[in-house]
Design a protein around this motif. Structure first.
Motif, mmCIF file in Angstrom:
data_model
loop_
_atom_site.group_PDB
_atom_site.id
_atom_site.type_symbol
_atom_site.label_atom_id
_atom_site.label_comp_id
_atom_site.label_asym_id
_atom_site.label_seq_id
_atom_site.Cartn_x
_atom_site.Cartn_y
_atom_site.Cartn_z
ATOM 1 N N SER A 318 61.814 -6.870 40.370
ATOM 2 C CA SER A 318 62.389 -5.677 40.979
ATOM 3 C C SER A 318 62.624 -4.585 39.925
ATOM 4 O O SER A 318 62.283 -3.422 40.132
ATOM 5 C CB SER A 318 63.702 -6.072 41.668
ATOM 6 N N ASN A 319 63.190 -4.977 38.776
ATOM 7 C CA ASN A 319 63.490 -3.992 37.727
ATOM 8 C C ASN A 319 62.231 -3.295 37.209
ATOM 9 O O ASN A 319 62.277 -2.124 36.834
ATOM 10 C CB ASN A 319 64.191 -4.672 36.548
ATOM 11 N N ALA A 321 59.493 -2.740 38.864
ATOM 12 C CA ALA A 321 58.697 -2.098 39.909
ATOM 13 C C ALA A 321 58.641 -0.583 39.692
ATOM 14 O O ALA A 321 57.712 0.078 40.138
ATOM 15 C CB ALA A 321 59.271 -2.418 41.286
ATOM 16 N N ARG A 322 59.648 -0.035 38.995
ATOM 17 C CA ARG A 322 59.700 1.424 38.814
ATOM 18 C C ARG A 322 58.594 1.927 37.878
ATOM 19 O O ARG A 322 58.365 3.127 37.802
ATOM 20 C CB ARG A 322 61.073 1.839 38.302
ATOM 21 N N PHE A 323 57.952 1.008 37.167
ATOM 22 C CA PHE A 323 56.855 1.439 36.281
ATOM 23 C C PHE A 323 55.592 1.537 37.134
ATOM 24 O O PHE A 323 54.740 0.660 37.132
ATOM 25 C CB PHE A 323 56.703 0.464 35.110
ATOM 26 N N VAL A 326 54.268 7.052 38.573
ATOM 27 C CA VAL A 326 54.579 8.282 39.304
ATOM 28 C C VAL A 326 55.344 9.274 38.433
ATOM 29 O O VAL A 326 54.981 10.444 38.374
ATOM 30 C CB VAL A 326 55.380 7.980 40.594
ATOM 31 N N ARG A 327 56.397 8.811 37.745
ATOM 32 C CA ARG A 327 57.304 9.752 37.096
ATOM 33 C C ARG A 327 57.258 9.746 35.573
ATOM 34 O O ARG A 327 57.640 10.726 34.940
ATOM 35 C CB ARG A 327 58.743 9.506 37.563
ATOM 36 N N PHE A 328 56.878 8.619 34.951
ATOM 37 C CA PHE A 328 56.907 8.559 33.479
ATOM 38 C C PHE A 328 55.961 7.461 33.019
ATOM 39 O O PHE A 328 55.526 6.623 33.814
ATOM 40 C CB PHE A 328 58.333 8.268 32.967
ATOM 41 N N THR A 337 47.117 6.364 46.184
ATOM 42 C CA THR A 337 48.368 5.987 45.519
ATOM 43 C C THR A 337 48.438 4.492 45.238
ATOM 44 O O THR A 337 48.788 4.081 44.127
ATOM 45 C CB THR A 337 49.564 6.397 46.403
ATOM 46 N N TYR A 341 48.829 2.642 41.621
ATOM 47 C CA TYR A 341 49.854 1.661 41.214
ATOM 48 C C TYR A 341 49.191 0.450 40.555
ATOM 49 O O TYR A 341 49.578 0.005 39.476
ATOM 50 C CB TYR A 341 50.621 1.122 42.442
ATOM 51 N N ARG A 345 49.526 -0.581 36.577
ATOM 52 C CA ARG A 345 50.272 -1.790 36.206
ATOM 53 C C ARG A 345 49.350 -2.841 35.589
ATOM 54 O O ARG A 345 49.760 -3.580 34.688
ATOM 55 C CB ARG A 345 51.040 -2.315 37.426
ATOM 56 N N ARG B 95 69.131 -5.037 47.133
ATOM 57 C CA ARG B 95 67.955 -4.215 46.857
ATOM 58 C C ARG B 95 66.902 -4.488 47.920
ATOM 59 O O ARG B 95 66.618 -5.639 48.212
ATOM 60 C CB ARG B 95 67.360 -4.559 45.486
ATOM 61 N N ASN B 97 63.111 -3.909 48.332
ATOM 62 C CA ASN B 97 62.005 -3.599 47.424
ATOM 63 C C ASN B 97 60.760 -3.131 48.173
ATOM 64 O O ASN B 97 60.260 -3.838 49.050
ATOM 65 C CB ASN B 97 61.633 -4.845 46.613
ATOM 66 N N PHE B 99 57.194 -0.169 47.410
ATOM 67 C CA PHE B 99 56.634 0.925 46.630
ATOM 68 C C PHE B 99 56.397 2.139 47.516
ATOM 69 O O PHE B 99 55.780 2.026 48.580
ATOM 70 C CB PHE B 99 55.287 0.514 46.012
ATOM 71 N N PRO B 104 62.315 6.296 43.880
ATOM 72 C CA PRO B 104 62.122 6.297 42.425
ATOM 73 C C PRO B 104 62.167 4.916 41.758
ATOM 74 O O PRO B 104 61.415 4.669 40.842
ATOM 75 C CB PRO B 104 63.272 7.172 41.906
ATOM 76 N N LYS B 105 63.033 4.039 42.175
ATOM 77 C CA LYS B 105 63.153 2.743 41.496
ATOM 78 C C LYS B 105 62.190 1.719 42.078
ATOM 79 O O LYS B 105 62.119 0.600 41.612
ATOM 80 C CB LYS B 105 64.589 2.210 41.627
#
Lengths: 479, 490
Positions: A318-319, A321-323, A326-328, A337, A341, A345, B95, B97, B99, B104-105
């Protein structure tokens, strides 16, 4: 100007007393890095210019008579998973290569306020997943004690930086032993404080319910000083314990007279005989110093590794997943899209990170949650209960930190299970949320350092540092 | 669906759809809370700013950022719970989950199996009680604009723009039990809910701006058989559209079932222009959200004192306001005047007019008719309006004259009603003078009079018109009618 001292407390004292300048200290440490970093590769980034500017600012404060903190002029290396404003923070991953956070982690703010000089960002296993620093996307770190061997991990760069004398202290993060195990393998002191004592704000999360930042140092006293500086409540971290930072330095020299030290009779087997021998030496030394050794059992410990390898990957899946491009960080362009992803990844994460993301995704899936993640949480509670019962009888517990001394590059990297077993003695404390530290205590096979682990109950840092201080004395270290 | 005793509600005969089908509706309503800052960060919670100005590391889900729960959001969510008669319980966050570029997260912090508010109900103005299963806190996503492509959706677009101002805005999701049996009740539920949310200051609840979003779970079945397969209807952007969407969807499902088809569980999109729903995604495509407890947050356990304080400080809810106005005026709580005046929050004003010695019924009607844009605290002082109601009640002004004075009061923001009436030359006529004028008018137009006497009511207009002309508008129309009726003998 006198010679540059080797401990943080001595450096700060000398800088504050104007016996040396912060600039002279940092120049000295930078020259040591110049001399040996190409061999060790402790750093992802050496911040030479920035560090000199920080040191000059400290010196200016001192000349002007402005108050400076307890770490004035002390160089410190930071594991590359803690956010530093405007300075690349990569987690040793291609997916974050080049990313410059727009903010400082709370620990960085506290270090700066205390006058510490950040000298660089250290190498690590990608996203703190590993026990040898071989999982870095930017190449391995070598153990300064024997460069043919790993420094341990995941905070291998921070351990090696202190062991090689590149900085007197450093910060690492510990999710299942990632401070203590490399500390043991590199022959330095490493501390994982109670979960919630040190703010996680700005620490790139691996497994949020287990991660904790802590120091590496050459002495137990420096480790205590660092813990005091970075500890204490932070409103930016909801899991931060609402207490002021504990006073720890006095405990280091307090001795262990009258303390009850636990010996785990059902400790999972597998430690090298030389490691077991050092553990027995340690018990004998503490007994000689006035402590009582008490036999205890921790029956759930044998399930700790399994529970950890469900809980930590589940949270990581979960932590991380933000990679998503999209943003950084890295983005690999693709037709749509979802393909973007996938491509990002696939290219950005290394094998071990992918392995844990898949493991964790599976463990949380509908239909499997109860069997895996749910059961792991139950084991976690059982382990905490085992410790609770044990701490009715003892003030602290001694175990080996790592079952093995530093191993050769490539020895375990293709066998994840044998690598995971390196953390068998360190993981239970993370699951319980308790503090633990590794203190160098003699040598094992091939004359390599052995670390003894001191465990204490939640917020039992003072007891832990008493035992740590006594072990250091018994091992012939600082006094 | 639900095993609550409340869901054993059966439609009355006139509520049944043709062919013996019964409609079953449950509503999921998302409301943006009117907090100063976001749910987990200090960025402003503000609608309508330039894109991507109300952002920070937490909002953007930057590595290392951590959520810190907004106490005001919890308090507003508790207000909603209390207003909807929910039990407020210790709760945790999970959470969810998945995409999506504007998430954002790649996970939403929401509440799953242990939400803040559970087991409440909402009583509709018409008297039906609708169960409220839960009302939980969660964070909003950012807003995507897909550029290029025909549909305005992500598939087929050239590129997408994301505004993260909305990301992290606190939402409360209010989930009703499947207790709604008509589209009219669905509309009434949303309308009443919106009134409650506004009154308690929890949300501005504007469906047009998206601060209130309604999804409807619609199914049909024959009474006595299990509930049918439901479809979730999204993109319903007004209360009117909600009624239309439910009616359309019920019709569609009945047509499918009547021709031997089966209903697939799916999410459907309401197209307001076309007046129909179409498939958005079917259940088999549903994501596995891999819910697990949010490790970055600690449980929330509002203590009794806090809950009690929220309860004590809750303003009077619309239902209670309607009851109070009903008691004051004798009008039914479901009368349009009371519903409208309460919706505009002008009930206190009507009460103030009555307290100033005014006639309550006339006050209610004046406010309903002339104060549409005046807001909860009209500029006209209550005592000024009270004076006008008394002049009319005592027959000093005719209804027509009173209306003219009322317009003057509204225009000037108050004034002395008697003085305005005098300035306009409105003096009450005594009834004998009016009687004389009526007799004169009858004499002047015997044709109209005989038609009127023969029961042709509209012939009265000619007589009344003559009286009004003769009195220069000062005669009270009601009085004229009464005299004419007595002359006719009925």
């Amino acid at each position: 100007m006198s010679a540059i001292p080797s401990t943080a407390s001595e450096i700060a004292a000398a800088v504050i007393a104007k016996r040396i300048t912060a600039r002279a200290v940092i120049d000295d440490y930078l020259s040591r890095i110049d001399a040996r970093e190409s061999e060790i590769h402790a750093f992802n980034l050496v911040m030479a210019q920035d560090a000199r500017a920080q040191a000059d600012a400290i010196d200016a404060d001192i000349v002007a008579g402005r108050p400076v903190g307890p770490l004035a002029g002390v160089p410190i290396a930071i594991k590359d998973n803690m956010c530093t404003h405007g300075v690349e923070t990569t987690c040793s991953s291609k997916i974050l290569e080049g990313w410059k956070p727009p903010y400082d982690a709370t620990v960085i703010t506290r270090l700066r306020t205390a006058g510490a000089v950040i000298i660089g960002k250290t190498n690590m296993d990608e996203f703190a997943m590993g026990s040898s620093t071989e999982n870095s996307a930017f190449g391995s770190t070598r153990n300064p004690c024997d460069v043919s061997r790993v420094p341990g991990g995941s905070s291998g760069g921070s351990a090696a930086a202190v062991a090689a004398g590149f900085s007197p202290v450093s910060l690492g993060s510990d999710t299942g032993g990632s401070i203590r195990q490399p500390a043991a393998m590199c022959g330095v002191v490493g501390v994982k404080p109670t979960y919630g004592v040190v703010s996680r704000y700005g620490l790139v999360a691996y497994a949020s319910s287990l991660d904790q930042i802590g120091p590496f140092a050459t002495t137990v006293a420096d480790a205590a000083l660092l813990t005091e500086v970075i500890g204490g409540h932070d409103p930016m971290d909801s899991t931060s314990i609402p207490l002021a930072s504990p006073s720890l330095l006095p405990s280091v020299s307090q001795g262990v007279s009258g303390m009850r030290i636990g010996r785990v009779t059902d400790l999972p087997a597998g430690a090298e005989p030389e490691v077991v021998a050092q553990l027995n030496e340690a018990f004998a030394a503490l007994e000689a110093a006035g402590a009582t050794i008490v036999d205890i059992t921790l029956p759930s410990l044998s399930y700790a590794l399994t529970a950890y390898y469900l809980i930590a990957p589940a949270e990581a899946s979960s932590n991380l997943a933000r990679f998503d491009g999209v943003r950084f960080g890295l983005r690999v362009n693709a037709a749509d899209t979802n393909s973007m992803y996938g491509a990002t990844r696939a290219a950005g994460f290394g094998d071990e990170v992918k392995r844990r993301i898949m493991l964790g995704t599976y463990a949380l899936s509908a239909g499997y949650y109860d069997a895996y993640y749910g059961k792991a949480l139950k084991v976690r509670r059982l382990i905490a209960q085992d410790f609770e019962r044990a701490y009715e009888q003892v003030d602290a517990i001694l175990t080996p930190t790592s079952p093995v001394v530093a191993f050769k590059f490539g020895d375990k990297v293709d066998d994840p299970m044998s690598m995971y077993l390196c953390d068998i003695y360190t993981i239970p404390t993370n699951l319980a949320g308790h503090p633990a530290m590794s203190v160098p205590f003699g040598t094992g096979a091939h004359g390599l350092p052995v670390g003894i682990q001191v465990l204490a109950p939640a917020l039992g840092e003072q007891a832990m540092f008493r035992v740590g201080g006594a072990l250091e004395v018994a091992a012939g270290g600082a006094q | 669906m639900s095993d609550s005793p409340l869901s054993s509600i059966v439609a009355t005969e006139d509520q049944m759809l043709e062919g013996g089908w019964e409609l079953i509706v449950g509503l999921e309503v998302h409301v943006e809370l009117a907090t100063r800052t976001k749910l987990f960060s200090g960025s402003p919670n503000r609608f309508g700013d330039e894109p991507n100005v109300n952002i920070d590391p937490v909002t953007l889900g930057l590595p290392g950022a951590l959520p810190v729960l907004n106490r005001q959001a919890v308090e507003l969510a508790m207000r909603i719970g209390v207003a909807l008669n929910c039990r407020i319980q210790p709760c945790i966050f999970h959470r969810k989950n998945y995409f999506y570029p504007d998430m954002p997260k790649a996970y939403q912090i929401s509440q799953y199996d242990i939400p803040l508010n559970v087991d409440g109900f909402l009583e509709l103005p018409s008297g039906t009680t609708i169960g409220v299963e839960r009302a939980h806190l969660e964070e909003d996503t950012g807003k995507s604009t897909h550029v290029g492509g025909a549909t305005g959706r992500i598939h087929g677009s050239d590129y997408s723009l994301i505004d993260f101002n909305r990301a992290g805005v606190p939402l409360v999701e209010i989930v009703s039990r499947p207790d709604i049996r008509t589209s009219e009740h669905a509309r009434e539920y949303v309308s009443e809910l919106r009134a409650i949310l506004e009154v308690i200051g929890a949300s501005d609840a504007k469906m047009e701006e998206g601060s209130m979003r309604v999804d409807a779970n619609v199914s049909v079945h024959k009474p006595g058989t299990p509930f049918g397969t439901r479809c979730e209807i999204k993109n319903v952007n007004s209360i009117r559209a909600l009624g239309r969407a439910i009616d359309y969807e019920a019709r569609r499902q009945i047509d499918v079932l009547d021709t031997g088809g089966v209903i697939r569980q799916e999410t459907r999109h309401w197209d307001d222009a076309e007046g129909r729903t179409h498939t958005l995604r079917v259940k088999e495509d549903a994501d596995d959200y891999r819910y697990f407890p949010e490790p970055d947050l600690v449980p929330v356990a509002p203590d009794d004192a806090w809950v009690q304080a929220v309860r004590d400080n809750l303003p009077m809810l619309p239902a209670a306001r309607r009851s109070a106005l009903s008691a004051l005026t004798g009008y039914d709580t479901r009368s349009e005047a009371i519903i409208v005046v309460v919706e505009r929050a002008q009930h206190d004003y009507v009460q103030a007019v009555a307290d100033a010695g005014g006639d309550a019924v006339r006050a209610l009607i004046y406010v309903q008719q002339a104060f549409a844009d005046a807001g909860p605290t009209p500029a006209v002082p209550a005592k000024d309006l009270a004076a006008l109601t008394i002049l009319e009640r005592d027959g000093k002004l005719s209804a027509t004259q009173a209306k003219t004075v009322l317009s003057e009061l509204v225009e000037n923001g108050g004034g002395d009603a008697a003085a305005i009436a005098a300035a306009k030359g409105f003096e009450a006529m005594d009834n004998s003078a009016v009687e004389a004028m009526v007799d004169e008018a009858i004499a002047a137009d015997p044709d109209a009079w005989s038609k009127y006497c023969a029961g042709e009511e509209k012939a009265a207009g000619a007589i009344v018109g003559r009286v009004m002309k003769a009195s220069k508008g000062k005669a009270d129309g009601k009085v004229v009618s009464a005299i004419m009726q007595s002359r006719r003998g009925s």
